[in-house]
Design a protein around this motif. Sequence first.
Motif, short mmCIF file in Angstrom:
data_model
loop_
_atom_site.label_atom_id
_atom_site.label_comp_id
_atom_site.label_asym_id
_atom_site.label_seq_id
_atom_site.Cartn_x
_atom_site.Cartn_y
_atom_site.Cartn_z
N ALA A 119 0.85 -1.19 0.00
CA ALA A 119 0.00 0.00 0.00
C ALA A 119 0.89 1.24 0.00
CB ALA A 119 -0.90 0.00 1.23
N LYS A 178 1.34 5.36 0.21
CA LYS A 178 0.67 6.54 0.76
C LYS A 178 1.35 7.83 0.30
CE LYS A 178 -0.86 8.09 5.42
NZ LYS A 178 -0.94 7.63 6.82
N GLY A 179 2.66 7.89 0.41
CA GLY A 179 3.37 9.12 0.05
C GLY A 179 3.19 9.44 -1.43
N ARG A 231 -1.95 -1.30 -3.57
CA ARG A 231 -3.03 -0.37 -3.23
C ARG A 231 -2.47 1.04 -3.15
NH1 ARG A 231 -4.42 -1.79 2.21
NH2 ARG A 231 -6.06 -0.24 2.03
N LEU A 237 -3.17 4.61 -1.32
CA LEU A 237 -3.95 5.19 -0.22
C LEU A 237 -4.14 6.68 -0.45
CD1 LEU A 237 -2.12 3.43 2.71
CD2 LEU A 237 -4.16 2.68 1.50
N GLU A 251 -8.42 6.86 4.31
CA GLU A 251 -7.83 5.55 4.01
C GLU A 251 -8.82 4.42 4.24
OE1 GLU A 251 -3.68 7.08 5.73
OE2 GLU A 251 -4.32 5.07 6.31
N GLN A 271 3.75 7.59 7.53
CA GLN A 271 3.46 7.05 6.20
C GLN A 271 2.68 5.75 6.32
OE1 GLN A 271 4.66 8.37 3.12
NE2 GLN A 271 6.81 8.85 3.36
N GLU A 321 5.53 3.07 6.50
CA GLU A 321 4.87 2.72 5.24
C GLU A 321 4.88 1.21 4.99
OE1 GLU A 321 3.93 4.80 1.24
OE2 GLU A 321 6.07 4.81 1.53
N ARG A 322 3.81 0.74 4.39
CA ARG A 322 3.65 -0.69 4.05
C ARG A 322 3.75 -1.57 5.30
NH1 ARG A 322 7.73 1.14 0.67
NH2 ARG A 322 9.09 -0.37 1.72
#
Lengths: 550, 550
Positions: free
Chosen positions: A296, A298-299, A326, A328, A375, B16, B237-238
């Motif tokens: 996933a 995000k940044g 994915r 986000l 999210e 993140q 993140e992740r």
Amino acid sequence: MKRIQICDTTLRDGCQAEGISFSLAGKLRLAEELDRFGIDYIEGGYAVSNPKDMAFFRRVRRRPLTRAKVTAFGSTRRKATRVAEDANVMQLLAAETDVVTIFGKAWSLHVSDVLRTTAAENRKMIGETVRYLKEKGKEVIFDAEHFFDGYKDSPAFAMSALKAAIEAGADLVVLCDTNGGSLPKEVYDMTRAVRRAAPVPVGIHTHNDSELAVANTVEAVRAGAVHVQGTVNGYGERCGNCNLCSAIPVLQIKMGLACCKPGSLTELRNLALCVEELANVRHGKKAAFVGESAFAHKGGMHVDAIKKNPRSFEHIEPEAVGNQRRVLISEWSGSSNVLLKALDLGVRGLNKSSPKVRRILEELKKFEGKGYAYEAAEASFEILIQKVLKKHKPFFDLKQFKVFVEKRGKNRRCVSEATIKVRVNGEEAHTVGEGDGPVNALDNALRKALIRFYPEIADVRLTDFRVSILDPEEATAATTRVLVESTDGEDTWGTVGVSENIIEASWEALLDSVEYKLFREEGKRRGKRKGGDSHAPADRAARGPKTGAR
Amino acid sequence: MKRIQICDTTLRDGCQAEGISFSLAGKLRLAEELDRFGIDYIEGGYAVSNPKDMAFFRRVRRRPLTRAKVTAFGSTRRKATRVAEDANVMQLLAAETDVVTIFGKAWSLHVSDVLRTTAAENRKMIGETVRYLKEKGKEVIFDAEHFFDGYKDSPAFAMSALKAAIEAGADLVVLCDTNGGSLPKEVYDMTRAVRRAAPVPVGIHTHNDSELAVANTVEAVRAGAVHVQGTVNGYGERCGNCNLCSAIPVLQIKMGLACCKPGSLTELRNLALCVEELANVRHGKKAAFVGESAFAHKGGMHVDAIKKNPRSFEHIEPEAVGNQRRVLISEWSGSSNVLLKALDLGVRGLNKSSPKVRRILEELKKFEGKGYAYEAAEASFEILIQKVLKKHKPFFDLKQFKVFVEKRGKNRRCVSEATIKVRVNGEEAHTVGEGDGPVNALDNALRKALIRFYPEIADVRLTDFRVSILDPEEATAATTRVLVESTDGEDTWGTVGVSENIIEASWEALLDSVEYKLFREEGKRRGKRKGGDSHAPADRAARGPKTGAR
């Protein structure tokens, strides 16, 4: 390609975890799933007085597995007993498995302080038990409990325990980091020393008390171990066992070793989810390889890079382990995230520099600044996009709601009641609901008000309700975020609301939930009327649970 | 003892993570906690357009930390711009931190496919940015993004990126396993190669995509890295970043290296819980070292062995990281705690096996089973003990309360109002309050009702209000736990309430808060009348915030 045997002990060591237990039916189902995945050995349980485990051994004999060997787990004979008369050993035979796993002590502290016997008797307990089981025609796996702690304390002591098992005919010796306190370098060095001395194959069994279980397994394999014990999702006593959902892909993808059967790796995430369901626990989203967040992004910068080349921020292809990428949506999002998401939602004709994408991004940042989080609330994000694109259509008009909570006397329960007045197509509905709490009452009142206009609302129920106080230092005047998950039996969707007032925040999330359901139903109806390709909204919804549900 | 610097990036990389975001107040509070724990560097956020992060840098300057250096994170200048005109670099300066961390690319794939520029320009971007920031007087940390993937692809390329930073004056270069795909052996070998070539200290930054982040950090330190980056609880993140809650105790206890400040390790579990609360996520029970299950023993044999010698199944002493041993099925092994607490309350003549202590433990277990949690609510725990010992005295009698929330029209704000009727010494008070939300209104009404009987109530205000849904799958009928923190300016105390109804749960916590204040005041008055040593209750309260506030 070199092959590494996998021994799953989810049904034995996994059940030592706090909160994990399987029904008999669950154990049988899990054994079948492990077999289908291509696991080599399934440690089915303790062959002792536990009736569920013994029933498992009995039942699993009647459902032949295609590939996996079931092994029964137990200890060596007790001190100062004759092996042929030892109750534990008799139970091991009673399990009637072709393979048995026995554990014995490889650390002098355990022999002196826990067993309270001598080193010589300990060696005899190991040797005699292995020999007896070999004479009975069993394949014997010897688990050297506390091997690494024992070796650190005295290499000679630890090696002599192994030697007793090997000389008695053990088919495999497994080095156990029972307390989970060893470091990768230690495990590598000691495994290597054993490999040099032992004429039988060596296995590894690690625990995660130092968050090093997978690494210790990897290092043992690098040092020559050919048999790996662990559990699905890493369940196990205390901090858990070596997580096979991480160890297997590391061994196979990164170290080029063959595990399980060819092609099964793409079923890894399914296996993890299935075991999670059987154990009735929520899976760690951020689990390596198989977690929902494992791929996933995000940044904004990361999402942009992923579009250019997925390798830039993904260590493997998600599909290799049955997972998926994915994107986000959050305050970190750049226009790439929003664009991908909008395309996903079926909005056409946009590109990264469209003013519409920029506007969506601005609105997103504005709302996130207020405390909204999308999210886990993709349905609310869709409604936000509709609003920006001026495609949003309210299905009803709120005239007012009132919520009452009352407590009469300190020992009486609180009662909650809500009334609501809405207007739909010029017609008014005024209803009342009650519930366990104020939000439950409001939800019930809203449903009653809308059902005669929108009967499809009857299928919807809330499946999750989460509250976050965003600036708790403001105490009861703090901003409250409510996340709601709803389902209509087929699909699942998340919505969000934010306010200083928890009731108002909940209302926003409920409202989005209902609107989302209604516009999706409308889309489906339009699709049917037109015939043709308008499955789009339904498709989108169908993807919902996977990408957005939690 | 060799020292390892710890750099916490919970506020940057941790955010993140899917589902993790901190309010500005939360970020500031977290920075203070990290500082108190003895973290060396706190990476406070992105010095880019994100307004919350920039506000953090502004605000943190006004609350000086005692030890930690705050660092602002950003990228090198963009390609084909002048460094002194680059918006990113300007933002880094605008953060006004003494330390800045910039990341640059160490993998040719990123340079060609993502940045879409040449290797020479990449080196210039790194070198010019580092030099410019050094000229501005900053301490500069260079994060070599994708260092290990880059090195595997081309050692020369990866090393040239480092060299550009070092020659320009970087104070520290950090090797990043950005995608989390590297193996411990690779990390060890490559870190060693860098250590041999680099004339500046080397740091390590790992991700957990292969469940190897802690191991990779350990191996890098073994190869000579002296600076470790990670996050509390491994957020990121992740699959997350290197979990400092595991890395710090491994480095310190198992490798004999000094991290943070002496003695802080016993605060590790508190730090983990505090960050969990600020992030409003449930902590992994089975987290290594700090998890609730980390020293929980379930198997009968294990429990028996532990009683004989704790080392037999515990790799470290739980207290070393502020955790404690638990024996499952039976209650928390906390009779000593209960005993201490009862003594603290002035109950004499108890010992560990007193029936009263057992009764308190039973009640505790019963209430914890219902969802109450006393770690952050010692005031409620004291009231529980008073009730068991029949020493509890209610200060007023609740006749009834009513709470109203109303919304008129979708664009109007919700209004909240509460009425309450209480009886004190035969006299009745019936008052009404309003507030931002229903609990705020109820709190105001309660205060108005009590103030003429107990003027000392005027000093009390709520400083923290947290809501947890304990079984969110039950949606709005789920059990809700409310934690409230109150202060009277001098002392701070925590209370808890649990109910299916959030208003009722809040009421319980408010009630305990008021009662706690009143019996403490009473104790003080009694103390004064008697003269003598009866500072005890106040002392006790003063200890509250440390042990009970969070």
